[in-house]
Design a protein around this motif. Sequence first.
Motif, mmCIF file in Angstrom:
data_model
loop_
_atom_site.group_PDB
_atom_site.id
_atom_site.type_symbol
_atom_site.label_atom_id
_atom_site.label_comp_id
_atom_site.label_asym_id
_atom_site.label_seq_id
_atom_site.Cartn_x
_atom_site.Cartn_y
_atom_site.Cartn_z
ATOM 1 N N ARG A 123 0.860 -1.178 0.000
ATOM 2 C CA ARG A 123 0.000 0.000 0.000
ATOM 3 C C ARG A 123 0.896 1.228 0.000
ATOM 4 O O ARG A 123 2.033 1.187 0.438
ATOM 5 N N VAL A 147 -2.644 7.360 -4.997
ATOM 6 C CA VAL A 147 -2.499 6.206 -5.882
ATOM 7 C C VAL A 147 -1.462 6.528 -6.952
ATOM 8 O O VAL A 147 -1.378 7.646 -7.455
ATOM 9 N N ALA A 206 -1.698 1.816 -3.821
ATOM 10 C CA ALA A 206 -2.932 2.539 -3.511
ATOM 11 C C ALA A 206 -2.960 2.888 -2.032
ATOM 12 O O ALA A 206 -2.360 2.199 -1.208
ATOM 13 N N SER A 225 -7.845 1.111 0.371
ATOM 14 C CA SER A 225 -8.365 0.918 -0.990
ATOM 15 C C SER A 225 -8.620 -0.560 -1.227
ATOM 16 O O SER A 225 -7.775 -1.398 -0.934
ATOM 17 N N ARG A 226 -9.787 -0.853 -1.738
ATOM 18 C CA ARG A 226 -10.150 -2.246 -1.993
ATOM 19 C C ARG A 226 -10.166 -2.580 -3.479
ATOM 20 O O ARG A 226 -10.183 -3.740 -3.852
ATOM 21 N N VAL A 279 -8.806 -1.058 -7.544
ATOM 22 C CA VAL A 279 -8.096 -0.124 -8.411
ATOM 23 C C VAL A 279 -8.438 -0.492 -9.851
ATOM 24 O O VAL A 279 -8.461 -1.666 -10.205
ATOM 25 N N ALA A 304 -8.196 4.912 -7.951
ATOM 26 C CA ALA A 304 -8.643 4.301 -6.698
ATOM 27 C C ALA A 304 -9.442 5.345 -5.944
ATOM 28 O O ALA A 304 -8.981 6.485 -5.779
ATOM 29 N N ASP A 305 -10.615 4.974 -5.506
ATOM 30 C CA ASP A 305 -11.451 5.879 -4.706
ATOM 31 C C ASP A 305 -11.608 7.246 -5.372
ATOM 32 O O ASP A 305 -11.398 8.281 -4.753
#
Length: 109
Positions: free
Chosen positions: A21, A26, A56, A60-61, A63, A96-97
Amino acid sequence: GDRSGHPVPPRSYSPFCPGPRADGPVHIDAPRDGDAFVLDPDHPVDLQAIDVRVAAPAGSREVTVTVDGTPAATLAPPFVFAWHLSRGDHVLVARADEEASPPVRVRVQ
């Protein structure tokens, strides 16, 4: 694997042992901006790929990686996929997000 009684590796990271991570925004770890690749004429093109690795923010789950503006992969941790090379100049972006990475430009010859 599991039918033979042998241990099977996990399919995702445990929340107690997270994958790679980033502490910051990101970004694409690999390839790097400006990298160049050469297709090997002695091997089938569909077998020539590189790993795209994304870092990420924690939490973050998912991408999504686009190549030349087209979605190429939606990833779960550890945010890695094999991108099949094609000739030309390409731009990779990870999201991401709702946050986008800086673009990574690569050339494949």
